[in-house]
Design an enzyme around this catalytic site. Sequence first.
Site, PDB file in Angstrom:
ATOM      1  N   ASP A  19      -0.772 -21.982  55.350  1.00 48.40           N
ATOM      2  CA  ASP A  19      -0.635 -22.213  53.909  1.00 48.40           C
ATOM      3  C   ASP A  19       0.607 -21.557  53.318  1.00 48.40           C
ATOM      4  O   ASP A  19       0.623 -21.169  52.154  1.00 48.40           O
ATOM      5  CB  ASP A  19      -1.879 -21.699  53.132  1.00 48.40           C
ATOM      6  CG  ASP A  19      -3.149 -22.330  53.634  1.00 48.40           C
ATOM      7  OD1 ASP A  19      -3.116 -23.525  53.938  1.00 48.40           O
ATOM      8  OD2 ASP A  19      -4.165 -21.631  53.726  1.00 48.40           O
ATOM      9  N   LYS A  22       4.746 -24.912  54.265  1.00 49.53           N
ATOM     10  CA  LYS A  22       5.529 -25.692  55.247  1.00 49.53           C
ATOM     11  C   LYS A  22       5.744 -27.124  54.763  1.00 49.53           C
ATOM     12  O   LYS A  22       6.792 -27.714  54.990  1.00 49.53           O
ATOM     13  CB  LYS A  22       4.812 -25.712  56.616  1.00 49.53           C
ATOM     14  CG  LYS A  22       4.679 -24.351  57.248  1.00 49.53           C
ATOM     15  CD  LYS A  22       3.903 -24.400  58.549  1.00 49.53           C
ATOM     16  CE  LYS A  22       2.422 -24.668  58.389  1.00 49.53           C
ATOM     17  NZ  LYS A  22       1.644 -23.578  57.753  1.00 49.53           N
ATOM     18  N   GLY A  46      -3.402 -28.514  55.878  1.00 53.91           N
ATOM     19  CA  GLY A  46      -3.305 -29.181  54.581  1.00 53.91           C
ATOM     20  C   GLY A  46      -1.931 -28.924  54.024  1.00 53.91           C
ATOM     21  O   GLY A  46      -1.580 -27.791  53.711  1.00 53.91           O
ATOM     22  N   HIS A  47      -1.121 -29.935  53.986  1.00 54.58           N
ATOM     23  CA  HIS A  47       0.220 -29.786  53.435  1.00 54.58           C
ATOM     24  C   HIS A  47       0.275 -30.464  52.080  1.00 54.58           C
ATOM     25  O   HIS A  47      -0.101 -31.619  51.959  1.00 54.58           O
ATOM     26  CB  HIS A  47       1.259 -30.441  54.360  1.00 54.58           C
ATOM     27  CG  HIS A  47       1.459 -29.692  55.626  1.00 54.58           C
ATOM     28  ND1 HIS A  47       2.133 -30.206  56.700  1.00 54.58           N
ATOM     29  CD2 HIS A  47       1.096 -28.452  55.978  1.00 54.58           C
ATOM     30  CE1 HIS A  47       2.157 -29.311  57.668  1.00 54.58           C
ATOM     31  NE2 HIS A  47       1.531 -28.240  57.244  1.00 54.58           N
ATOM     32  N   GLN A 235      -0.676 -24.550  60.690  1.00 50.83           N
ATOM     33  CA  GLN A 235      -1.223 -23.189  60.642  1.00 50.83           C
ATOM     34  C   GLN A 235      -0.076 -22.164  60.735  1.00 50.83           C
ATOM     35  O   GLN A 235       1.011 -22.460  60.273  1.00 50.83           O
ATOM     36  CB  GLN A 235      -2.285 -22.970  61.733  1.00 50.83           C
ATOM     37  CG  GLN A 235      -3.581 -23.741  61.471  1.00 50.83           C
ATOM     38  CD  GLN A 235      -3.551 -25.181  61.939  1.00 50.83           C
ATOM     39  OE1 GLN A 235      -3.093 -25.458  63.032  1.00 50.83           O
ATOM     40  NE2 GLN A 235      -4.049 -26.095  61.138  1.00 50.83           N
TER      41      GLN A 235
END
Length: 458
Positions: A19, A22, A46-47, A235
């Site tokens: 988180d 990225k 989750g991007h 990650q």
Amino acid sequence: MSFTGSVSSLVVVGGQWGDEGKGKVVDLLAGGFGAVVRYNGGHNAGHTVKFADRHFALHLVPSGIVHGGSLCYMGAGMVVDPLALIREMDSLADQGVEVEGVEVEGRLFLSPRAALILPTHQAMDLAREAARGGGSIGTTGRGIGPAYQDLAQRRALRTHLLTDPAGLVERGRKLMAAHNRELELLYDAEPVDLERACEQLEAAANRLGPFVHEVGPRIEAHVERGDAILFEGAQGVMLDLLHGTYPFVTSSSCLPGAAAVSCGLPPRLLGPVLGIMKAYVTRVGGGPFPTELHDALGDHLRRRGNEFGTTTGRPRRCGWFDAVAARFAVRTAGIDAVALMKLDVLDELEEIRVAVGYRAPGGKLLDAPPADARMLAELEPVYETLPGWRTPTTAVTRDGDLPGAARDYIGFLEERLGVPVVLVSTGPRREETLLRGDGAVADCIRAAVGSELAVPSA
Ligand code: IMP
């Protein structure tokens, strides 16, 4: 101002506990690369990508998809839930991003060698977490661990089966029946409805089969054509299966070398490593987190930084920048330069602390996280305190426009980490970005960003 650099291939990795932002960096850079490659994890990631007035939450599909120009690849080291992939493709299409049907083969290529996440993997993930009780890992509940376990156990079903729907259903039914026995016998949990799961798998295979292609040779062909490749890690180093805070980690390798392994590519094709780090730290799920703030300051960072999971919506634990863990990440992942995200979240603070060492219960000072997570949980961070800047930095795009104390903070981190900070994020949007410094990674970033971001060199 001159952008003298040329775009070289680049690996983007998370330098903390995931988180870090990225998605924003990959989205910003993607236009300069011929291909964007995801190489580890699955839809636990989750991007968040904000583009113009649109907001994309990506989980499986490489963040480059939002850029019309880049082709996107998903490597063999990923674990792929076909139903989640379809949901994501549909949601992208709803927002006007074409994934299929644009060219003959579309823009997304899925390795035939990735492990499939089946509905029973997700059920097992949840059942195992429930059985762990207070010692739970706090997984995303997406079936990641059980899918990688099946892969290591050599009984996984892999993505090539998406091109053989009948074979997938036949083998899927057997494997899921075994999973159901485990669910019932070991965890006293509800079994998964096999008929429904098989129907869903068959439908997913019919849809996804055309996306399955070997990834390595296509990426090599890009390189031969002179395209640079952007490898997008999911990650972060501290969640890496081997080097993170085991067992409170994810089940894949989050290090840059995994990109070569996942795609079946020579490591020399990877290029330098850009580590993404927030100006403070966050973590979701369980496990030791030495600089965690349990007080109003932690709440402030969570609120100000909107620290709620993109994947699960869970509130993130927040803490001071941990330079011990970050230096460990720099060394372990071979990070050449850092992108420092969310600097503006610290704007209101009177003073800012940075952990520069860990003190063990007996008084011994440590300069790296120990392998044993139980030991890590007992360590006290040793802090240095720096003055805050109490001036808005949101949307600042020039190093010279940052308050002196903010520049000093960045300089302090650079000194501690031993690598330059070449990008600073001052807001969620693309244009809220500051490029600084020089060197191979800074040049590559400037060249990749090109005219998309009218950012002068400082
Ligand atoms: P899993 O990957 O779902 O098995 O979760 C294992 C641990 O990694 C949990 O603490 C999760 O919260 C964490 N995790 C997995 N993916 C991400 C991510 O993309 N960002 C932050 N934490 C993650």
